[in-house]
Each structure stands twice: as C-alpha cells, then as structure tokens.
Motif scaffolding. Sequence first.
Motif, PDB file in Angstrom:
ATOM      1  N   UNK A  50       0.851  -1.308   0.084  1.00  0.00           N
ATOM      2  CA  UNK A  50      -0.021   0.053   0.017  1.00  0.00           C
ATOM      3  C   UNK A  50       0.817   1.300  -0.126  1.00  0.00           C
ATOM      4  N   UNK A  51       2.276   1.076  -0.066  1.00  0.00           N
ATOM      5  CA  UNK A  51       3.062   2.081  -0.495  1.00  0.00           C
ATOM      6  C   UNK A  51       2.603   2.982  -1.636  1.00  0.00           C
ATOM      7  N   UNK A  52       2.447   4.219  -1.755  1.00  0.00           N
ATOM      8  CA  UNK A  52       2.156   4.804  -2.849  1.00  0.00           C
ATOM      9  C   UNK A  52       3.480   5.510  -3.488  1.00  0.00           C
ATOM     10  N   UNK A  53       3.453   5.233  -4.862  1.00  0.00           N
ATOM     11  CA  UNK A  53       4.789   5.506  -5.765  1.00  0.00           C
ATOM     12  C   UNK A  53       4.245   6.481  -6.806  1.00  0.00           C
ATOM     13  N   UNK A 100     -12.992   0.652  -9.450  1.00  0.00           N
ATOM     14  CA  UNK A 100     -12.103  -0.348  -9.163  1.00  0.00           C
ATOM     15  C   UNK A 100     -11.564  -0.525  -7.671  1.00  0.00           C
ATOM     16  N   UNK A 101     -12.113   0.633  -6.895  1.00  0.00           N
ATOM     17  CA  UNK A 101     -11.520   0.503  -5.327  1.00  0.00           C
ATOM     18  C   UNK A 101     -10.158   0.958  -5.187  1.00  0.00           C
ATOM     19  N   UNK A 102      -9.558   1.910  -6.292  1.00  0.00           N
ATOM     20  CA  UNK A 102      -8.090   2.361  -6.217  1.00  0.00           C
ATOM     21  C   UNK A 102      -8.101   3.290  -5.182  1.00  0.00           C
ATOM     22  N   UNK A 103      -8.401   3.230  -4.211  1.00  0.00           N
ATOM     23  CA  UNK A 103      -8.455   4.434  -3.015  1.00  0.00           C
ATOM     24  C   UNK A 103      -7.177   5.343  -2.885  1.00  0.00           C
ATOM     25  N   UNK A 104      -6.021   4.657  -3.317  1.00  0.00           N
ATOM     26  CA  UNK A 104      -4.645   5.477  -2.981  1.00  0.00           C
ATOM     27  C   UNK A 104      -4.435   6.139  -4.307  1.00  0.00           C
ATOM     28  N   UNK A 105      -5.072   5.833  -5.167  1.00  0.00           N
ATOM     29  CA  UNK A 105      -4.625   6.137  -6.585  1.00  0.00           C
ATOM     30  C   UNK A 105      -5.072   7.742  -7.098  1.00  0.00           C
ATOM     31  N   UNK A 106      -4.284   8.534  -7.596  1.00  0.00           N
ATOM     32  CA  UNK A 106      -4.775   9.871  -7.986  1.00  0.00           C
ATOM     33  C   UNK A 106      -3.809  10.288  -9.162  1.00  0.00           C
ATOM     34  N   UNK A 120       1.564  12.021 -14.383  1.00  0.00           N
ATOM     35  CA  UNK A 120       1.298  12.257 -12.992  1.00  0.00           C
ATOM     36  C   UNK A 120       0.519  11.586 -12.155  1.00  0.00           C
ATOM     37  N   UNK A 121       0.244  10.147 -12.326  1.00  0.00           N
ATOM     38  CA  UNK A 121      -0.502   9.254 -11.564  1.00  0.00           C
ATOM     39  C   UNK A 121       0.555   8.776 -10.539  1.00  0.00           C
ATOM     40  N   UNK A 122      -0.060   8.677  -9.272  1.00  0.00           N
ATOM     41  CA  UNK A 122       0.554   7.950  -8.114  1.00  0.00           C
ATOM     42  C   UNK A 122      -0.259   6.993  -7.743  1.00  0.00           C
ATOM     43  N   UNK A 123       0.371   5.830  -7.521  1.00  0.00           N
ATOM     44  CA  UNK A 123      -0.578   4.522  -7.150  1.00  0.00           C
ATOM     45  C   UNK A 123       0.100   3.450  -6.378  1.00  0.00           C
ATOM     46  N   UNK A 124      -0.201   2.414  -5.925  1.00  0.00           N
ATOM     47  CA  UNK A 124       0.362   1.454  -5.229  1.00  0.00           C
ATOM     48  C   UNK A 124       0.109   0.054  -6.006  1.00  0.00           C
TER      49      UNK A 124
END
Length: 519
Positions: free
Chosen positions: A89-92, A220-226, A265-269
Amino acid sequence: MRLNRNLRPWRIWAFIAAVALWPYAASAGDIAPDRMEAALSKLEALAEGVVADGGVPGLAIGVVHDDKVIFLKGFGHREAGKPETVDADTVFQIASLSKPVSATVVAALVSDGIASWDSKIADLDPAFRLSQPYPTIELTVRDLFAHRSGLPGTAGDDLEDIGYDRAEILRRLRFVPPSSSFRAGYSYSNFGLTEGAVAAAKPTGKPWEEVAEEKLYRPLGMASTSSRHSDFIKQANRAELHAKINGAWAAKVQRYPDAQAPAGGVSSTARDLSQWMRLVLGNGVYDGKTLIAADALDQTHIPLTPRGKNPVSGGEAFYGLGWNIEFGRHGLIWGHAGAFSVGARSLVMLFPEEKLGIVVIANAFPTGVPEGLSDSFADLVFDGTLGKKDKVKAWNDIYGSMFGPVIAAAKATYAAPPSPASPARPASAYAGRYSNDFIGDAVVSGEGDALVLKVGPAGARSYSLKHFDRDLFLTFPDAEMPDRPSAVSFVLGPDGKASAVTIEFLDGNHLGTLARVGD
C-alpha cells in the motif's frame, strides 16, 4: 525507452500477419500451479536480493493471473537511510506508466459514448492548435495517444521545467515545428498525449483528474490512486524519489508532474495497480461486471507504430494507444515503462493470452530493476528457468548508460575555456529583457559580480551564469544532473549590447533563441 525504426507499411502488416500465426506459449490454464508457485518464490528472492544489494532503496510488486491477485508485496524502504518500509500500500509516483492507465480512462469515455478514439481534437477542444493548419483540423484522440501527431517528443517538457502550467504549455505547442509529417512518424510526446486525454474529457465539463477518479479509480476501489500531486503528498505511506549522488541513493529532489498528469502524473500502489491489471486482462470486465466495452478497450492494444526491437529480448515492438505491444519469445505482451530522471521507475507487463500480468514500481533512477525482475519472472513462468542472461544486470546496464555519456560530453565541451579566454563585456551589455512566442520572457540582470537569468512565468526559475569565453556563459539547470553544464550565449549588436540570447537547455526544438525587447 524511445526506440525508433522505419519500416514500410507492407512489411509491417506482413510481419504482424506472420506473428499472428506463432503459437502462444500457454493459456491461462496451461501454467502449472507448481511452476507458478516456484516462479513467485524465485521472484520474491530476486526482489529481496536486488534491494539487499542496493539496486534500489525500495520497490513493490503485484502479480495477477486468471483474474486473481496471486502476489502482492513490498521490499526495502520508502526513503534510503530511514526505517519506514515499503508494503503493498505504499504510494509511488509511477511516471509514464500513467499513459496506459490514462488510455484505460479514455476507453471508458469511449465506452460511454462521451468521446471516440477518432473524435477530432478540433471538435473537442477548438482552441488547441498545431503549427500547421491541416494536421490541426484532422488531429484525433487516436493520433495523440499513438504519438503520431508530428509533435517532437520533448515538446512542452522544457516549458514545464521552467514553471508553466498545463493550459499555457498546451497553448504554446502551436509554436513548435513538427519533427515529422502528420501520421508519418512516431515521436513519444508527453504533452501530445496529455492534450488527447484532456480533450477526450472536455465533453464531461470536468477536469481530467476528476474524470479519472470517476471512470477508473473509484469503480475499481483504487483508493490510494490519484492524478493530483497534492494527493500524493498527503499520503503518509509514500515512497520518496531517489537518484545516485556520489554513488549512494539520496532523496533530494521532488517531481511535480501535474502539468502532464495524464502522461506522467499518476501516483498509485501495487495493490491498486493489480486491480487495474485485472480489468485490462478481463477485457473491461471487473468482478463479473462490464465496466468498459471490450471494443473500446481493444483499440488501445492494436499495434499502430513500429518502435524497433526490445534491446534485451529482441522482440519486435510497436506502440498502440498508450501501450507498447511486443511480439516476443513468450508471445504477445502489452506493457509500458515509466521513469523520472529525478528518481522513479515503473513497469507493467501483461500476457493477455495467459491472463497474466506483473507490475513493478520502484523509487530510484537510473535502474533497470523493473524490467529485469519482470523479464526474469516471465522466463520462470514460461521456461521454468532464468536462462544464462542476468536480466536485471542487462537492463541496469541500459539505464545506467543513459546519462553518463551525455554528462561526459557536456563536461568535455566546457571542461576549460580557450587559453587565453576572451573577457566578457560589461554586464550592461547583456542585461535586459528577451522574448519569443514559445519561451516567453527571459530577463538577464547583474547581481554582484555575476549575471542571473530568469525565465518562466513571472521569472519563476532563476539561473546563475558563469562566464566561459567572450559572450558565452555556463549554467547548471538540471537538478537531477547538477554537474552538467549548459551554455547561454549572446549575440552582440552594433551598439555593443546583446541583440539575442540562446538558452541551450531550452533549445531542444530550436526554439531557445530569444530576441532583445526594448532597451
């Protein structure tokens, strides 16, 4: 990697037809469970070894097979020298891996009838212009996602570096001459693809970032993605960017990619991206529900533009819509790499016939670890062995050679001024305001014994100039390559004052010469 190769159309289609007859390595049910288990075990050991050997400070991996997430784990540390570890769950920041993610968002818009891959940009975003009338009128979303608009690959990147926002960068692309004829060449363009995404979202009346959330991340429940950097910064469990300084990984530079969010510019896990892989491998079906029509998503995987051969595997590579398509030893692959030279690496590799996918995200550059681990995993799954070539080393060598020769060449060119060097003119000869349509204003002023160059909106970026010879000065504009010099040269007029200045680090598309304005 930006690899180009010119092939005649008949050769392209003949090759594709031949490849279509190749037997695929396996189907989703043909990969024996014990072989998959062994491959995952070895993948984990390889990742642990890479981190232990200092290959990257940290990384995370997700593997999907037959619509199930079968591996999800983080390795190493979020920041070198600090105790916080990487987990699933670390965001990169995923850099250009954003492109296939954004292509999926546009496919959702196409599926909903909001736009078409062949919608004309002139209809969606009438204010946008290329440098020539005909391409401007005919340009489509497909052209921009396939990088065949004629825009040079770096068009707009330089404006982003000096502080311009997305709207202003896209407006100024009209001043950039084409690098090839319209639809005749491949040129990987961050801001070209950005315009394609932004234009496709225009009919919704919402910003791209909100559309990406509504059409992909939330379902998709990608709650940590932006697609917003501000959201990334808010994440407590996030990976810092790392570059090599004096032989050691160091987190010294930030990257703010909002201007080109659809392209980089996307950040995700690893956890979130695994859900996205499930959707893509499921042809738009997720948890039994069709979220994107198959025909809208299929368009992204049609090979449109030849890119040459994979430098390690030798597979023939093409570009589709935000995706690389490769025909290699293990059959058909959909993939994309991402990199920030200030410290990010990422890779997705999908084997659609086998319903198999792997994503690797890392917090360092330069490194070929994502490709090396993914290629090694594929060899283990399909061949049951790693083979003789160390794939991590092979890819590390490729990425490691990217900057070294460039920096060495620049250092050699400006290693020492001529002997004897010609003195500079008085500071007043160079001081003043310069301008062109693309760069905008540049102001040169004297501060103490040195000259300072300011560029960007309201002089947002400031660079000290060090005299080299006569009317040529040096500056060091790259945070990621702080020891790489770049020239700033002046042309003196008959009145003894500079009539123009050429800024080398803004001259990649021959638009870095600015004329003096006023006195």
